[in-house]
Design a protein around this motif. Structure first.
Motif, PDB file in Angstrom:
ATOM      1  N   UNK A 202      36.630  41.035  50.180  1.00 33.93           N
ATOM      2  CA  UNK A 202      36.210  40.819  48.799  1.00 33.93           C
ATOM      3  C   UNK A 202      37.113  39.798  48.105  1.00 33.93           C
ATOM      4  N   UNK A 203      38.413  39.853  48.361  1.00 30.75           N
ATOM      5  CA  UNK A 203      39.330  38.876  47.767  1.00 30.75           C
ATOM      6  C   UNK A 203      38.993  37.457  48.228  1.00 30.75           C
ATOM      7  N   UNK A 204      38.652  37.321  49.510  1.00 38.54           N
ATOM      8  CA  UNK A 204      38.303  36.001  50.039  1.00 38.54           C
ATOM      9  C   UNK A 204      37.044  35.467  49.359  1.00 38.54           C
TER      10      UNK A 204
ATOM     11  N   UNK B 141      37.966  34.464  45.783  1.00 40.27           N
ATOM     12  CA  UNK B 141      38.728  33.224  45.723  1.00 40.27           C
ATOM     13  C   UNK B 141      37.872  31.997  45.928  1.00 40.27           C
ATOM     14  N   UNK B 142      36.814  32.138  46.704  1.00 44.06           N
ATOM     15  CA  UNK B 142      35.910  31.023  46.962  1.00 44.06           C
ATOM     16  C   UNK B 142      34.810  30.922  45.904  1.00 44.06           C
TER      17      UNK B 142
ATOM     18  N   UNK C 208      40.841  39.938  40.596  1.00 45.37           N
ATOM     19  CA  UNK C 208      42.140  39.499  40.095  1.00 45.37           C
ATOM     20  C   UNK C 208      43.028  38.970  41.213  1.00 45.37           C
ATOM     21  N   UNK C 209      43.120  39.716  42.307  1.00 47.95           N
ATOM     22  CA  UNK C 209      43.989  39.302  43.414  1.00 47.95           C
ATOM     23  C   UNK C 209      43.421  38.057  44.100  1.00 47.95           C
ATOM     24  N   UNK C 210      42.105  38.000  44.244  1.00 49.90           N
ATOM     25  CA  UNK C 210      41.478  36.838  44.867  1.00 49.90           C
ATOM     26  C   UNK C 210      41.339  35.650  43.940  1.00 49.90           C
ATOM     27  N   UNK C 211      41.657  35.844  42.651  1.00 49.67           N
ATOM     28  CA  UNK C 211      41.586  34.783  41.640  1.00 49.67           C
ATOM     29  C   UNK C 211      40.172  34.210  41.520  1.00 49.67           C
TER      30      UNK C 211
END
Length: 497
Positions: free
Chosen positions: A271-273, A276-277, A421-424
């Motif tokens: 999910x973070x990946x 981020x994309x 949040x962590x993946x921005x």
């Protein structure tokens, strides 16, 4: 191969462990002074040791952690290798029969905990021993598998293990409350979980997946083997004023071997990946919603279903937990009035349905600690759910008692905010879309029969309950992360999803 009681750790070894234990990521007590008190110890044989006199010792120590309001049991598996006084190296061989070396998969770890000296007599008198963390040592892996109870394997249906092949085995560095070892050569590929915080009685991380797998539910890795130890009543820990219960369980699971999900990726990392994309997670979130609804239905089939939840009790309990959180956080204290008003609205909404038969969900067996880090995703298999042990610091009876299935739903809902949040994630809509897709898919697939308005009110209440807990946790442990759950609190108080 046997597992047998053995001597408790020496004072010299305990001095070593006293310094080593608090630095471990899985150590369950942070910021509280406790004593490490030896309780039970078990010795295991190392299979195929070429020279038994020089073979490593494998010992599983159960230690009690005692302090103010703390009484826990942790497992510390150790491998002790004899030191060759002349060469200054270990003289033991690994289970494959080759000399143990400190580097590489399937080998002894590079940095032992330290060295202790044998105060005994006989062939090992005067011997010095290098002390290794057993969860990272192949001699311990082999010994655990040799004494484990094996269930039926999906490939053969046999009730015994294939020959143990530790080639390529490696301890994972991402564990939290337990230690995990990937064993690609054992039973077609497996994961060995060495339990750290020990629960007295049957561990739900074994009993629940076994029950689900027995039904043929494919959303959980099948447990293949497990190690359980027992003790007698006279071994029960002495507690002032405590009256022994003759019916109390006197056993515990120390390790579980399960199928390895090949090609799978941790759900939170995935999910973070995507976040981020800036890629939509909605389709995967919807798939997860359907899998979770199917899991809850399978749990209802495998275990008894309780009575409908008492709405007044539930709101009172959520208020109590909320008051504790507000008292522990300045940020929440400034929102105390709005939080109290939220619970007033929730109580009013649920009061209107309490007189309608089966309008409220029934209590049932649930996962209990579900978030994106507790699921795996693989292209071949889809989503798999892991780690059914619940909060390892709570007694088993509390972890396994019936609860609201929607509490698991709330856990996943909160995970999307953290992933964003962590993946921005570049757009706040990323988490909104993931939540909406997940909740819609879960509701469409859910067979519990709760109406939409009631389900929505309960999910909001349970999500706020979790976000309040997260605010307190983050303020104490990761202050930079406190805005993540605090934003969710504000969103829910404002009446937004």
């Amino acid at each position: 191969m046997t597992l047998r009681r053995t001597d408790l750790p020496s004072s010299e070894l305990m001095t070593l462990l006293d310094a080593w234990l608090p630095e471990r990521r899985w150590y369950p007590v942070k910021g509280v002074e406790v004593q490490h008190v030896p309780w039970l110890s078990f010795a295991l044989d190392v299979p195929a040791a070429p020279d038994p006199a020089r073979a490593p010792r494998v010992v599983l120590h159960l230690l009690r952690l005692l302090g103010d309001g703390v009484d826990l049991v942790v497992q510390v598996p150790l491998v002790l290798e004899p030191v060759d006084a002349a060469a200054g190296t270990t003289g033991a061989a690994d289970p494959a029969g080759t000399p143990a070396t400190p580097a590489g998969p399937g080998r002894a770890p590079a940095a032992p905990l330290g060295t202790v000296h044998d105060a005994g007599s006989g062939a090992t008198a005067g011997t010095s021993w290098l002390v290794h963390d057993g969860a990272a040592h192949p001699a311990c892996w082999a010994a655990l598998l040799a004494v484990a109870e094996w269930g039926t394997t999906p490939a053969t249906g046999a009730a015994s293990a294939d020959p143990v092949d530790l080639a390529g085995g490696r301890a994972l560095s991402v564990e939290q409350s337990n230690s995990s070892v990937l064993l690609p050569g054992v039973a077609g590929g497996t994961m060995l979980k060495v339990l750290r915080a020990i629960a007295i009685g049957p561990n739900p991380d074994l009993t629940i997946p076994r029950a689900l797998a027995a039904q043929g539910w494919a959303g959980v890795p099948r447990p293949l083997a497990w190690l359980e130890v027992g003790w007698d009543a006279q071994d029960d820990p002495a507690r002032p004023g405590h009256v022994p219960d003759p019916t109390a369980p006197r056993s515990a699971h120390l390790a579980i071997l399960s199928e390895f999900v090949d090609g799978a990726r941790d759900g939170f990392d995935l999910a973070c990946a995507y976040a981020g994309q800036g890629s939509s997670f909605a389709d995967l979130a919807a798939d997860l919603g359907r899998v979770l609804a199917d899991l809850h239905a399978a749990l209802r089939r495998a275990f008894d279903v309780g009575s409908p939840v008492d709405a007044r009790w539930l709101v009172a309990d959520l208020r109590r937990r909320s008051d504790e959180a507000v008292a522990s956080s300045g940020a929440l204290g400034r929102r105390a009035t709005e939080i109290a008003a939220f619970w007033d609205r929730t109580a009013a909404r649920l009061a209107s349905v309490t007189r309608v038969p089966d309008a409220l969900p029934r209590l049932q067996t649930v996962h209990g600690d579900l978030h994106l880090g507790q699921v795996l995703h693989a292209r071949r298999f889809g989503w798999k759910v892991l780690d059914f042990e619940g909060e390892p610091l709570r007694p088993v009876a509390e972890r396994t008692r019936p609860d609201l299935a929607l509490r698991d739903v709330a856990g996943i809902v909160r995970s999307f905010d953290y992933a964003a949040a962590v993946g921005r994630a570049p757009d706040a809509a990323w988490a909104v879309q993931a939540r909406a897709a997940f909740l819609d898919a879960y509701e469409r697939a859910d067979t519990a029969g709760v109406d939409h308005a009631t389900s929505e009110a309960l999910v909001r209440a349970l999500t706020l309950d979790k976000a309040l807990y997260e605010v307190v946790y983050e303020s104490r442990n990761r202050p930079d992360w406190e805005p993540i759950p605090l934003a969710a609190v504000d969103r829910l108080l404002a009446g937004n999803a």
